[in-house]
Design an enzyme around this catalytic site. Structure first.
Site, short mmCIF file in Angstrom:
data_model
loop_
_atom_site.label_atom_id
_atom_site.label_comp_id
_atom_site.label_asym_id
_atom_site.label_seq_id
_atom_site.Cartn_x
_atom_site.Cartn_y
_atom_site.Cartn_z
N LYS A 59 0.94 -0.97 -0.14
CA LYS A 59 0.00 0.13 0.00
C LYS A 59 0.86 1.31 -0.01
O LYS A 59 1.95 0.97 0.64
CB LYS A 59 -0.87 0.25 1.31
CG LYS A 59 -2.04 1.06 1.24
CD LYS A 59 -3.19 0.37 0.48
CE LYS A 59 -4.32 1.47 0.10
NZ LYS A 59 -5.38 0.57 -0.39
N ASP A 73 -6.89 4.60 -4.86
CA ASP A 73 -7.58 4.54 -3.65
C ASP A 73 -8.23 5.74 -3.32
O ASP A 73 -8.35 6.53 -4.14
CB ASP A 73 -6.56 4.16 -2.52
CG ASP A 73 -7.25 3.68 -1.07
OD1 ASP A 73 -7.92 2.73 -1.06
OD2 ASP A 73 -6.99 4.49 -0.18
P1 NDP Z 1 -13.21 8.04 -2.80
O1 NDP Z 1 -12.27 9.04 -2.72
O2 NDP Z 1 -13.65 7.84 -4.20
O3 NDP Z 1 -14.52 8.13 -1.87
C1 NDP Z 1 -14.61 8.33 -0.40
C2 NDP Z 1 -15.71 8.99 -0.05
O4 NDP Z 1 -15.69 8.79 1.36
C3 NDP Z 1 -15.98 10.17 -0.56
O5 NDP Z 1 -17.42 10.36 -0.74
C4 NDP Z 1 -15.62 11.07 0.66
O6 NDP Z 1 -16.26 12.15 0.72
C5 NDP Z 1 -16.15 10.10 1.70
N1 NDP Z 1 -15.47 10.19 3.12
C6 NDP Z 1 -14.20 10.51 3.17
N2 NDP Z 1 -13.83 10.74 4.78
C7 NDP Z 1 -15.03 10.75 5.30
C8 NDP Z 1 -15.39 10.71 6.35
N3 NDP Z 1 -14.48 11.07 7.49
N4 NDP Z 1 -16.84 10.67 6.74
C9 NDP Z 1 -17.71 10.52 5.81
N5 NDP Z 1 -17.45 10.44 4.50
C10 NDP Z 1 -16.11 10.56 4.30
O7 NDP Z 1 -12.82 6.65 -2.23
P2 NDP Z 1 -13.09 5.31 -2.63
O8 NDP Z 1 -14.60 4.93 -2.83
O9 NDP Z 1 -12.19 4.58 -3.79
O10 NDP Z 1 -12.67 4.36 -1.25
C11 NDP Z 1 -13.44 4.45 -0.27
C12 NDP Z 1 -12.89 3.13 0.82
O11 NDP Z 1 -12.87 2.11 0.14
C13 NDP Z 1 -11.68 3.31 1.38
O12 NDP Z 1 -11.57 2.82 3.02
C14 NDP Z 1 -10.79 2.62 0.26
O13 NDP Z 1 -9.76 2.27 0.95
C15 NDP Z 1 -11.67 1.69 0.11
N6 NDP Z 1 -11.48 0.74 -1.02
C16 NDP Z 1 -11.57 0.99 -2.30
C17 NDP Z 1 -11.27 0.36 -3.43
C18 NDP Z 1 -11.47 0.72 -4.66
O14 NDP Z 1 -11.38 0.36 -5.75
N7 NDP Z 1 -11.53 2.07 -5.09
C19 NDP Z 1 -10.91 -1.03 -3.19
C20 NDP Z 1 -11.19 -1.38 -1.86
C21 NDP Z 1 -11.30 -0.49 -0.91
P3 NDP Z 1 -15.65 13.37 0.04
O15 NDP Z 1 -16.53 13.61 -1.11
O16 NDP Z 1 -16.16 14.72 1.00
O17 NDP Z 1 -13.97 13.50 -0.04
#
Ligand code: NDP
Length: 448
Positions: free
Chosen positions: A126, A166
């Protein structure tokens, strides 16, 4: 002291001020106790656990770049190559101001087991940086990505370490990173996944994590006598994972009534409009207030500390898809009181340890992220296969493989939990199934 407790204590002592990493190690080691106790003498002699919890390599570097005002900025960056026993290191790059070595190590450690569970030949790693892409111009993002890759390229390669996206690292960032890698090395190879379709990306990679969460949710429900059709679902987040989890849930006949971002959340009793959500978050990169403004059925709630946000809404299925530790014990109590049947993690470690225990002790079907969000990395591995054979598969082919992988992951962890007398404990099942394959490969390869 038992071997597990000794190793956990060693992790705490040798890695001070890394609470997320401690939490991830504790959660995994605790659930492996039965397996480790059954092989304690051999594992102790080979220091198997000590090697498992110690990254093979940690790279820490600075990323200097120039902002639009001509000011030089400096960020901290990391790549942790945790374990390559079953394949090249594989894991995303997180760009977020909260990133530090503890978070990268927790994610890298979890990635070992997740990647093993997919059944594909990929090790765990990572990386990321405390750079915040929010509010930056395209030129600033490119300047950062090019500087980041100028250091990182020395340590990665299609057969050694293959980073991916990510939080904060989407298609745009992967494009800039790939361009710089190619420029520095002259190699056109599958060194990054999550690439655009015009330069080696895989169809269905964008959708894969969210779709995978739903394929496994459907299988868990089916094997426990429930049908996903007609169920009410609460999702947190509105990024890549959340968006495609919502889309697939709706395709399977469920109704998703919430989503959130870091500043607020939406309750939409008519069901989230995915096209509108994508327009607001993917195209405009705007706040959810814009979603509420465009849709009369939606209520917008500002995020307030101490409130339950999306978890206060009554639902059958909860899918935390935002970030780590976003569903705590109070949220878990609220969900149980409201009659939730299943909690399936889309994000990495979104549920705190006490919340997980509470859900499990209340017989809620609980699937940990390392299993349920493995569809993303699995499809990344499918992207690597397509790059190696210089072919592109159709969306349907990739999606069918993804579905198959998710169903297999569930049955592997379910079987492991049953075999070790912990039926229904999918956390233990996932850790055990993931661990056994890695431990076997480490043993076979000797003391390295
Ligand atoms: P993104 O950056 O696309 O989205 C993250 C989302 O979570 C955004 O809507 C963000 O809001 C919101 N967010 C971040 N922090 C907070 C918080 N403290 N409270 C509420 N909402 C929050 O990331 P991903 O969707 O790619 O990833 C989400 C999770 O999934 C992570 O844990 C990542 O490690 C995991 N993951 C992702 C994979 C992937 O393929 N993308 C694969 C496996 C795991 P805002 O728009 O305001 O930033």
């Amino acid at each position: 002291m038992s071997y597990v407790d000794e190793v956990y204590q060693m992790v705490v002592d040798k890695n001070p001020a890394q609470p997320e990493f401690h939490q991830a190690v504790k959660e995994v080691l605790d659930s492996l106790r039965v397996v480790i106790e059954a092989n304690e003498e051999e594992y102790r002699r080979d220091a198997l656990l000590e090697r498992l919890v110690t990254p093979e390599r940690q790279i820490l570097f600075r990323v200097p770049w120039v902002d639009d005002k001509g000011q030089v900025q400096v960020n901290n960056a990391f790549r942790v190559q945790f374990n390559s026993a079953i394949g090249p290191y594989k894991g995303g790059l997180r760009l977020h101001p909260s990133v530090n070595i503890s978070i990268i190590k927790f994610l890298g450690f979890e990635q070992i087991f997740k990647n093993s569970l997919t059944g594909l030949p990929i090790g765990g790693g990572k990386g990321g940086s405390d750079f915040d892409p929010k509010g930056k111009s395209d030129r600033e993002i490119m300047a950062f990505c090019q500087s980041f890759m100028t250091e990182l390229f020395k340590y990665i390669g299609a057969d050694t370490d293959v980073p991916a996206g990510d939080i904060g690292t989407g298609a745009r960032e992967i494009g800039y990173l790939y361009g710089q890698y190619k420029r520095l090395t002259g190699l056109y190879e599958g060194v990054l996944t999550g690439k655009g379709l015009s330069y080696g990306g895989s169809l269905a990679r964008t959708e894969a994590t969210g779709y995978g969460v739903l394929y496994i949710t459907e299988e868990i429900l089916k094997c426990n006598g429930h049908d996903i059709k007609g169920k009410t679902v609460c999702v947190s987040g509105s990024g890549n994972v959340a968006t495609y989890a919502i889309q697939k849930a709706q395709q399977l006949g469920a109704k998703v009534v919430t989503c959130s971002d870091s500043t607020g959340w939406i309750y939409d009793p008519e069901g989230i409009d995915v096209d509108l959500l994508r327009e607001v978050k993917e195209v405009k990169r705007a706040r959810l207030t814009e979603y509420a403004a465009a849709r009369s059925s939606a209520e917008y709630h500002e995020k307030k500390n101490g409130e339950h946000g999306v978890w206060s809404v009554k639902c059958d299925i909860a899918l935390p898809c935002a970030t780590q530790n976003e569903l705590d014990i109070e949220d878990a109590k609220m969900l149980v009181a409201n009659g939730v049947i299943a909690v399936v993690e889309g994000a990495n470690m979104p549920t705190t340890m006490d919340a997980t225990e509470y859900l499990q002790s209340n017989k809620i079907l609980f699937c940990p992220g390392k299993a349920s969000n493995a569809g993303g990395v699995a499809t990344s591995a499918l992207e690597m296969s397509q790059n190696s054979e210089r072919l592109s598969w159709t969306f349907e082919e990739v999606d069918a493989k993804l579905k198959n992988i998710m169903i297999n992951i569930f049955h592997n962890l379910d079987d492991a939990a049953k075999k070790y007398g912990m039926e229904g404990n999918y956390v233990a099942g996932a850790n055990i199934a993931g661990f056994l394959k890695v431990a076997d490969a480490m043993k076979a390869q000797g003391i390295v």
